[in-house]
Design a protein around this motif. Sequence first.
Motif, PDB file in Angstrom:
ATOM      1  N   ALA A  14       0.852  -1.198   0.000  1.00 13.06           N
ATOM      2  CA  ALA A  14       0.000   0.000   0.000  1.00 13.06           C
ATOM      3  C   ALA A  14       0.881   1.239   0.000  1.00 13.06           C
ATOM      4  O   ALA A  14       1.831   1.342   0.783  1.00 13.06           O
ATOM      5  N   THR A  15       0.581   2.179  -0.909  1.00 16.25           N
ATOM      6  CA  THR A  15       1.397   3.390  -0.981  1.00 16.25           C
ATOM      7  C   THR A  15       0.490   4.617  -0.956  1.00 16.25           C
ATOM      8  O   THR A  15      -0.639   4.577  -1.437  1.00 16.25           O
ATOM      9  N   GLU A  16       1.029   5.706  -0.391  1.00  9.71           N
ATOM     10  CA  GLU A  16       0.202   6.913  -0.260  1.00  9.71           C
ATOM     11  C   GLU A  16       0.459   7.935  -1.351  1.00  9.71           C
ATOM     12  O   GLU A  16      -0.448   8.631  -1.787  1.00  9.71           O
ATOM     13  N   THR A  17       1.726   8.051  -1.773  1.00  7.88           N
ATOM     14  CA  THR A  17       2.040   9.062  -2.785  1.00  7.88           C
ATOM     15  C   THR A  17       2.463   8.382  -4.086  1.00  7.88           C
ATOM     16  O   THR A  17       2.875   7.211  -4.083  1.00  7.88           O
ATOM     17  N   VAL A  18       2.397   9.159  -5.177  1.00 11.67           N
ATOM     18  CA  VAL A  18       2.808   8.621  -6.476  1.00 11.67           C
ATOM     19  C   VAL A  18       4.288   8.241  -6.430  1.00 11.67           C
ATOM     20  O   VAL A  18       4.686   7.186  -6.937  1.00 11.67           O
ATOM     21  N   ALA A  19       5.082   9.090  -5.800  1.00 11.43           N
ATOM     22  CA  ALA A  19       6.527   8.832  -5.717  1.00 11.43           C
ATOM     23  C   ALA A  19       6.783   7.501  -5.019  1.00 11.43           C
ATOM     24  O   ALA A  19       7.567   6.656  -5.491  1.00 11.43           O
ATOM     25  N   GLU A  20       6.089   7.286  -3.928  1.00 11.62           N
ATOM     26  CA  GLU A  20       6.236   6.058  -3.152  1.00 11.62           C
ATOM     27  C   GLU A  20       5.771   4.847  -3.984  1.00 11.62           C
ATOM     28  O   GLU A  20       6.398   3.786  -3.985  1.00 11.62           O
ATOM     29  N   PHE A  21       4.667   5.060  -4.685  1.00 11.60           N
ATOM     30  CA  PHE A  21       4.087   4.002  -5.539  1.00 11.60           C
ATOM     31  C   PHE A  21       5.106   3.569  -6.601  1.00 11.60           C
ATOM     32  O   PHE A  21       5.412   2.383  -6.735  1.00 11.60           O
ATOM     33  N   VAL A  22       5.642   4.549  -7.319  1.00  9.70           N
ATOM     34  CA  VAL A  22       6.593   4.234  -8.398  1.00  9.70           C
ATOM     35  C   VAL A  22       7.846   3.571  -7.818  1.00  9.70           C
ATOM     36  O   VAL A  22       8.359   2.594  -8.356  1.00  9.70           O
TER      37      VAL A  22
END
Length: 475
Positions: free
Chosen positions: A53-61
């Motif tokens: 689970a990720t909160e920000t796009v940066a974290e997601f990528v």
Amino acid sequence: SSADIGVTGLAVMGRNLARNFARNGYTVAIHNRSYARTQELVDQFGNEGSFVATETVAEFVKSLRRPRKAMIMVQAGTATDTVIEALAEHMEPGDMIIDGGNAHFADTRRREAALRKRDLLFVGTGVSGGEEGALLGPAIMPGGATEAYASLGPMLESIAARAADGTPCCSHVGPDGAGHFVKMVHNGIEYSDMQLIGEAYDLLRRGIGLEPRRISEIFAEWNKGELDSYLIEITAEVLAHTDAETGSSFVDVIVDQAAQKGTGRWTVQNALNLGVPVTGIAEATFARALSSGNVQREAARQLAGPNPAEHEVSEDMIDDVRQALFASKIVAYAQGFDQIAAASAEYDWNIDLGACASLWREGCIIRARFLDRITEAWGANPALGSLLAAEEFSSAIAQTQDSWRRVVATAARVGVPTPGFSSALSYYDGLRSERLPAALIQGQRDFFGAHTYRRIDKDGTFHTDWSGDRSELSL
Ligand code: NBP
């Protein structure tokens, strides 16, 4: 960075696709604009597989293993562009963005070209089967570069529906927008198929006077034969359903105005651009518009129709309707494939029509038994010209055409509208005509606009001097 694939946009479709990937053993990074949906997925389904689970796009990528694969399942249109841009900013050359939303193929072409310049791979993919399909196995129609499919394909194939012979309902359709194009035509055919079923229902209901429950049984029976398909199956279910509140037949309490999200319109708009007569899809799209045209329907309520007492229709017509439905359905598919073939030539997509038909065998809304036969027909002869020319379809129509003609004639007599059945029959008769009145139209065009014509007996372009001595000029 541990995730095999990421899904951003966790409304019904994205959430279920993410779960489908996870259930198939992939580690799935998940992200949504508002974190609540991400949290909800983890809370409710976190035990189904491995999610990051990720909160920000940066974290997601960042959570994705390279080369990264991030799938977008957000609202089509500007939201998709916004999300693509946000992802691209954090990605590195060779990474991949996959758009599984209902994008217009022209947008997909534009996005693919723009991302290619930034050394990013972009795959626009059609995903069909709704919410349930997304979870249990959708039909997947990916476009984009062959290079992208090489690494993404096996993942998509593992979450896709499987045909009875075990083949995944997912294969590389063609470059850039080819996947979204094929999905668009799939939806167009869906419109057409639904309209034809609607007309069959209307003929049984208003033409013969049968009750919904009986009609449901008839559809259930038809579903055991060559009409066997998801849409016929759910038609039987909808017609058997009773409204809990009123005790009436469910179909009778629904407002009779068909909505649309626009893919039928896109299909017809594109067909007009390509000059492909997809009359079934066009009539289906217009029939929805007619149903929703309150002003006109209100104004027309008093218009004269035939006297019902003079036009009894017997139950003998039930089987005629079944045959008319099958014949019209073959035409609808033939037209859809013509459109795919025309676009494939126009955009250099090199789409394999048989493979396309095989993608639709399971998972999607138009899944039907006879798609196997379409796959075989294109496989046996890719240069058929028209699906109608395939031996088994031409002979099927030869057998059904008398019923088909009776149904269209009866519908006209009793005043039940059958734009789908009628236009399909006209298309069929148009195609098989030795001579068409187009010759006269060419004469008219030459008369008023000197638009010229060709002759059947010699090469060249001609014009008749209509306002002078009517001699013929060779141009
Ligand atoms: P929706 O089409 O309802 O879109 C909702 C999602 O888009 C939410 O995750 C929402 O985030 C996100 N979103 C929106 Br709206 N604007 C955004 C923005 N500017 N930036 C980032 N995210 C944004 O979801 P759906 O019904 O699951 O459909 C997803 C896609 O799949 C659509 O393109 C749709 O046309 C297609 N679709 C296909 C089928 C099918 O059978 N194949 C069925 C239904 C839909 P939020 O939670 O923060 O609001």
